[in-house]
Design a protein around this motif. Structure first.
Motif, PDB file in Angstrom:
ATOM      1  N   LYS A  98      -7.996  -9.721   0.885  1.00  0.00           N
ATOM      2  CA  LYS A  98      -7.533  -9.657  -0.497  1.00  0.00           C
ATOM      3  C   LYS A  98      -6.081 -10.104  -0.620  1.00  0.00           C
ATOM      4  CE  LYS A  98      -6.521  -6.219  -3.948  1.00  0.00           C
ATOM      5  NZ  LYS A  98      -6.457  -4.772  -4.140  1.00  0.00           N
ATOM      6  N   PRO A 123      -2.639 -21.418 -15.372  1.00  0.00           N
ATOM      7  CA  PRO A 123      -1.873 -20.614 -16.328  1.00  0.00           C
ATOM      8  C   PRO A 123      -0.929 -19.652 -15.592  1.00  0.00           C
ATOM      9  CG  PRO A 123      -4.209 -20.569 -16.851  1.00  0.00           C
ATOM     10  CD  PRO A 123      -4.080 -21.234 -15.529  1.00  0.00           C
ATOM     11  N   LYS A 176      -0.649 -16.551 -15.617  1.00  0.00           N
ATOM     12  CA  LYS A 176      -1.284 -15.378 -15.014  1.00  0.00           C
ATOM     13  C   LYS A 176      -2.723 -15.697 -14.672  1.00  0.00           C
ATOM     14  CE  LYS A 176       1.669 -12.091 -17.259  1.00  0.00           C
ATOM     15  NZ  LYS A 176       1.948 -11.460 -18.531  1.00  0.00           N
ATOM     16  N   ASN A 177      -3.156 -15.274 -13.495  1.00  0.00           N
ATOM     17  CA  ASN A 177      -4.555 -15.489 -13.176  1.00  0.00           C
ATOM     18  C   ASN A 177      -5.401 -14.337 -13.714  1.00  0.00           C
ATOM     19  OD1 ASN A 177      -4.169 -13.427 -11.347  1.00  0.00           O
ATOM     20  ND2 ASN A 177      -4.534 -14.670  -9.516  1.00  0.00           N
ATOM     21  N   PHE A 178      -6.687 -14.414 -13.490  1.00  0.00           N
ATOM     22  CA  PHE A 178      -7.572 -13.428 -14.118  1.00  0.00           C
ATOM     23  C   PHE A 178      -7.237 -12.014 -13.678  1.00  0.00           C
ATOM     24  CE2 PHE A 178     -11.234 -10.646 -13.927  1.00  0.00           C
ATOM     25  CZ  PHE A 178     -11.586 -10.600 -15.265  1.00  0.00           C
ATOM     26  N   ARG A 179      -7.018 -11.850 -12.370  1.00  0.00           N
ATOM     27  CA  ARG A 179      -6.853 -10.453 -11.919  1.00  0.00           C
ATOM     28  C   ARG A 179      -5.578  -9.834 -12.469  1.00  0.00           C
ATOM     29  NH1 ARG A 179      -8.415 -10.186  -6.244  1.00  0.00           N
ATOM     30  NH2 ARG A 179      -9.759 -11.897  -6.747  1.00  0.00           N
ATOM     31  N   LEU A 229      -4.398 -10.572 -15.522  1.00  0.00           N
ATOM     32  CA  LEU A 229      -4.751 -10.233 -16.911  1.00  0.00           C
ATOM     33  C   LEU A 229      -5.605  -8.967 -16.948  1.00  0.00           C
ATOM     34  CD1 LEU A 229      -5.693 -13.734 -18.414  1.00  0.00           C
ATOM     35  CD2 LEU A 229      -3.570 -12.458 -18.712  1.00  0.00           C
ATOM     36  N   TRP A 230      -6.494  -8.866 -15.996  1.00  0.00           N
ATOM     37  CA  TRP A 230      -7.394  -7.694 -15.928  1.00  0.00           C
ATOM     38  C   TRP A 230      -6.584  -6.417 -15.756  1.00  0.00           C
ATOM     39  CZ3 TRP A 230     -12.438  -6.347 -16.390  1.00  0.00           C
ATOM     40  CH2 TRP A 230     -12.847  -5.158 -15.790  1.00  0.00           C
ATOM     41  N   ARG A 231      -5.606  -6.467 -14.866  1.00  0.00           N
ATOM     42  CA  ARG A 231      -4.777  -5.287 -14.636  1.00  0.00           C
ATOM     43  C   ARG A 231      -4.003  -4.913 -15.896  1.00  0.00           C
ATOM     44  NH1 ARG A 231      -2.526  -4.532  -8.605  1.00  0.00           N
ATOM     45  NH2 ARG A 231      -4.596  -3.945  -7.842  1.00  0.00           N
ATOM     46  N   ARG A 270      -4.730  -5.470 -18.837  1.00  0.00           N
ATOM     47  CA  ARG A 270      -5.613  -4.910 -19.857  1.00  0.00           C
ATOM     48  C   ARG A 270      -5.812  -3.421 -19.585  1.00  0.00           C
ATOM     49  NH1 ARG A 270     -11.444  -5.576 -20.539  1.00  0.00           N
ATOM     50  NH2 ARG A 270     -11.952  -5.729 -22.743  1.00  0.00           N
ATOM     51  N   LEU A 287      -7.731  -1.877 -17.607  1.00  0.00           N
ATOM     52  CA  LEU A 287      -9.070  -1.334 -17.438  1.00  0.00           C
ATOM     53  C   LEU A 287      -9.197  -0.753 -16.055  1.00  0.00           C
ATOM     54  CD1 LEU A 287     -11.159  -4.095 -19.147  1.00  0.00           C
ATOM     55  CD2 LEU A 287     -10.802  -1.776 -19.938  1.00  0.00           C
ATOM     56  N   LYS A 288     -10.032   0.240 -15.986  1.00  0.00           N
ATOM     57  CA  LYS A 288     -10.262   0.881 -14.720  1.00  0.00           C
ATOM     58  C   LYS A 288     -11.048  -0.074 -13.825  1.00  0.00           C
ATOM     59  CE  LYS A 288     -12.086   5.296 -13.156  1.00  0.00           C
ATOM     60  NZ  LYS A 288     -13.436   5.137 -12.711  1.00  0.00           N
ATOM     61  N   ASN A 289     -10.638  -0.165 -12.586  1.00  0.00           N
ATOM     62  CA  ASN A 289     -11.454  -0.978 -11.694  1.00  0.00           C
ATOM     63  C   ASN A 289     -11.890  -0.163 -10.487  1.00  0.00           C
ATOM     64  OD1 ASN A 289      -9.353  -1.280  -9.667  1.00  0.00           O
ATOM     65  ND2 ASN A 289      -8.331  -2.452 -11.258  1.00  0.00           N
ATOM     66  N   THR A 290     -12.721  -0.732  -9.722  1.00  0.00           N
ATOM     67  CA  THR A 290     -13.412   0.062  -8.705  1.00  0.00           C
ATOM     68  C   THR A 290     -12.668   0.156  -7.381  1.00  0.00           C
ATOM     69  OG1 THR A 290     -14.605  -1.906  -8.084  1.00  0.00           O
ATOM     70  CG2 THR A 290     -15.720  -0.390  -9.578  1.00  0.00           C
ATOM     71  N   THR A 291     -11.597  -0.611  -7.219  1.00  0.00           N
ATOM     72  CA  THR A 291     -10.971  -0.567  -5.891  1.00  0.00           C
ATOM     73  C   THR A 291      -9.684   0.245  -5.930  1.00  0.00           C
ATOM     74  OG1 THR A 291     -10.096  -2.725  -6.467  1.00  0.00           O
ATOM     75  CG2 THR A 291     -11.858  -2.625  -4.847  1.00  0.00           C
TER      76      THR A 291
END
Lengths: 520, 252
Positions: free
Chosen positions: A457, A503, A505-508, A510-512, A514, A516-520
């Protein structure tokens, strides 16, 4: 077999197309000079006429005339084919599976079926000859011609005879081969090579054909397809009347009855096989099918796959020579069954390539073939199937570009009437490049490093950041944010198109954000 | 329904907006979306270039990372096709991995496939904010997934404010092909120019391209040669249509 020009339907006498009176057509104009055979380097099993794939591809990819010729024939045909298949064969997929399984079964038991076929042919009064390579196959034909005092030899279209360069061998033996398929005749008198399995002159325009004919027939130039076809028809009629020996290919050979099936559109194959004293049919040993009753499966698929026709105009089924009391047919019927490397392919991981029935559907479907044309492949077997079998016949070390020049789009697999998984085998063959030392020296390091960089990762995240940083800051870009010049391995990309700027920012990221809860 | 997003490396870096749109659409249709951050790449470039050993290393990683997922959905179809077509071959007859691999394959879906096959969504009632002419490029992975153009095109046609313009040679590859695009530049250029020409002929505003690689290729050619249309992922259109349900009211 198929040419882009339609033969005229009405009957025209020879005098209608006779050239000017002061220049009568010379019936004896055939000489080695007229019937050229192009020079090339002899490879292992297949003739190779263009060893430089990349240079040829560079020219062909810019050849808009070639692209137009393809658009107006094979691409149009491709969509006609789709419609015909959908309308006539609602369960085409099941039929393709059946055909593929029949072929696979035959190949798995080829020794049995070859013996059965040879017995059946002999029972029907024919003669069977086995040839282990191209030279032997040619010599068999030459010997038959000499023994029977045949000099003029009419040929219907046969890819195996292209493979053996039969015409060259016949000319060398002071025999005169005449191609009678319109497309092949044009190829022959132009001293060219076929560029397609089914449409040999798909790369030519009517104007070029007109020029070739004007010179050969010594007539004023015309590019009217009807007039050109009529010239060829008259010319060929006379040759049919004069010839003693006919050579044909074989589309399918039925092991149980010893029958061969020849599918053709112009009637020339029937002339070559029924009117001559001697008929010699040449086939690769993979042309077998187990039973006569399996033939309909393949007939349903062949012409539809090749050109969107329900059937070819003629399906000639021939079992042995003329029998007592019959009016048509040869006195002698010979079959030349050729190996020329096929048993080696049979024993390899690429056995499925021998299922091929040479319909050309994969060529018509292929985005690469459509843009580079058959000649770029440098082999008489072009297109996706050619990209596989040419290296198999001749050695991958001589054809390292063929398995690599693919987008793996899968159109060939989808088109194939006998379900040859061409893309998967192209991938396997790319892997084989390492075995013959034809992979670029750096490639394995690139992929190894790339893989290490992706296998973690943190490494991945750092890698993405590094790429983004480099692209955003080091490379030349347009005002609206596209990269216009990349270095190194990516250079080819920006030679012909721009590259998107990552861009900020990459997706991850942007995801952070946002949250949102993630699984890791 | 729990869905794990398999974003793919190209979408992550070059098209994060597609990823966000995918999340938005899935959530709109009632999915609970998570994003296992340990995911990297599926190994497609390695596999397609004849390095199955390297591809397998990455495939094992994917299988481990998504072990506990119920459904796995990806907006990049070629990566889904990689999983579907080639993972079973990579782990064939390998007792330790084969079951896990097949389980992983069985729960992995391409975005459109998931919407139409599993969620069976109906987009009637959704509508784009402004009249948009849309055309559709049949990306090659669609063939690998045996989907046909139907599911995506039917969905788009149902969206309000869209007119659909069919693309000539819609099933002809765009000429990307991964390393092919840089190794055989001339051929790749001829193919992608053809795609841009056909796209321009449709007069469409948007060409739907449901794969990050193809979108980079077609987008790059559009920018270099000029085009009336923009390649976009269908998730982006759907997300716009979802946003459009409650457009912000003008103040005052």
């Amino acid at each position: 077999m198929n040419s882009r020009m339609k033969a005229p339907t009405m009957s025209i006498t020879e005098s209608d197309v006779a050239p000017p009176a002061n220049e009568p057509p010379n019936p004896n104009l055939l000489s080695d000079n007229d019937l050229k055979h192009p020079p090339h380097a002899r490879g292992a099993a297949l003739p190779i006429f263009n060893p430089d794939f990349k240079a040829h591809a560079h020219e062909a990819a810019l050849d808009e005339l070639l692209h137009d010729a393809h658009e107006n024939s094979i691409v149009k045909n491709w969509y006609a084919r789709a419609r015909v298949l959908a309308a006539d064969l609602p369960d085409a997929d099941a039929l393709r599976s059946l055909a593929g399984n029949l072929k696979a079964h035959t190949l798995d038991h080829l020794d049995f079926y070859l013996e059965q076929f040879a017995d059946s042919v002999e029972k029907a009064g024919g003669h069977v000859h086995f040839a282990s390579n191209a030279e032997e196959a040619n010599q068999i034909v030459v010997d038959i011609a000499r023994r029977t005092h045949s000099r003029l030899i009419v040929k219907s279209k046969s890819m195996v005879s292209e493979e053996t360069e039969l015409n060259r061998a016949l000319l060398a033996a002071d025999l005169i081969p005449i191609e009678t398929d319109l497309g092949e005749l044009i190829v022959q008198i132009a001293g060219d090579h076929p560029s397609h399995l089914v449409y040999p002159i798909v790369h030519m325009r009517a104007k070029q054909i007109g020029e070739v004919f004007a010179k050969f027939f010594n007539v004023p130039f015309t590019d009217d397809p009807n007039a050109l076809a009529e010239m060829a028809r008259v010319y060929l009629r006379n040759r049919f009347a004069e010839a003693d020996l006919g050579v044909s290919g074989v589309n399918f050979a039925c092991a149980d009855t010893g029958s061969i099936c020849i599918c053709a559109n112009e009637g020339n194959a029937r002339m070559c096989t029924s009117r001559m004293r001697i008929h010699v049919a040449m086939m690769g040993m993979e042309k077998l099918i187990p039973r006569f009753t399996d033939l309909p499966v393949f007939l349903k698929l062949l012409a539809r796959s090749a050109g969107g026709q329900p059937l070819t105009q003629y399906s000639n089924i021939i079992t042995g020579p003329k029998r007592a009391g019959e009016l048509d047919g040869p006195d002698e019927f010979h079959i030349v069954i050729m190996d020329n490397g096929r048993s080696r392919i049979l024993a390899s991981d690429y056995r499925d390539t021998l299922r091929c029935i040479r319909c050309g559907a994969c060529l018509n479907a292929c985005p690469i073939y459509r843009k580079v044309g058959g000649h770029t492949y440098g082999s008489i077997y072009p297109g996706p199937i050619g990209a596989l079998i040419t290296p198999l016949f001749n050695g991958l070390e001589h054809h390292e570009h063929l398995p690599q020049a693919t987008t793996l789009c899968g159109a060939c697999y989808e088109a194939c009437p006998v379900k040859i998984n061409i893309p998967e085998m192209l991938i396997a063959m790319k892997g084989d490049l390492k075995l013959v030392g034809k992979d670029p020296w750096y490639e394995k390091y690139v992929f190894r490093l790339w893989t290490i960089g992706l296998n973690g990762k943190l490494r991945y995240v750092l890698g993405q950041k590094l790429q983004r940083f480099a692209m955003r800051h080091f490379f030349k870009k347009s005002k609206d944010g596209w990269l216009t010049k990349l270095p190194g391995l990516a250079k080819g990309w920006t030679e012909v198109r721009d590259f998107p700027l990552p861009p900020k920012k990459n997706f991850r990221e942007l995801w952070r954000e946002r949250g949102l809860k993630n699984t890791t | 329904m729990n869905v794990s997003l398999f974003i793919t490396c190209l979408t992550d870096l070059f098209a994060p907006q597609v990823g966000m749109a995918t999340v938005q659409v899935l959530e709109h249709f009632g999915c609970k979306v998570d994003f296992p951050e340990a995911q990297t790449c599926c190994g497609q470039p390695q596999y397609n270039n004849g390095y199955p050993g390297e591809a397998r290393t990455l495939a094992e990683r994917m299988i481990r990372v998504f072990k506990n997922s119920q459904y796995i959905v990806t907006p990049s179809g070629s990566c889904c096709a990689m999983v579907r077509e080639h993972y079973p071959l990579l782990f064939k007859d390998d007792k330790r991995w084969e079951n896990d691999a097949l389980e992983f394959v069985a729960k992995t879906y391409e975005f459109v496939e998931f919407l139409t096959k599993v969620l069976k969504v109906d987009v009637a009632g959704l509508s784009l904010p402004s009249e948009t002419a849309v055309t559709y490029h049949y990306t090659c992975h669609t063939r690998g997934l045996h989907m046909g153009e139907g599911p995506c095109v039917d969905m788009v046609k149902k969206l309000g404010n869209t007119t659909f313009a069919p693309l000539e040679k819609h099933d002809q590859c765009c000429g990307f092909g991964g390393t092919f695009a840089v190794k055989y530049t001339d051929i790749s250029a001829a193919i992608v120019k053809d795609k841009v020409t056909c796209g321009n002929q449709t007069q469409a505003d948007v060409m739907i391209v449901n794969d990050a690689g193809c979108a980079m290729n077609i987008g790059g050619a559009c920018h270099r040669y000029g085009a009336h249309f923009k390649p976009r992922h269908v998730a982006e259109l759907l997300a716009e249509a979802i946003d459009n349900r409650h457009p912000p009211q003008p103040k005052g």
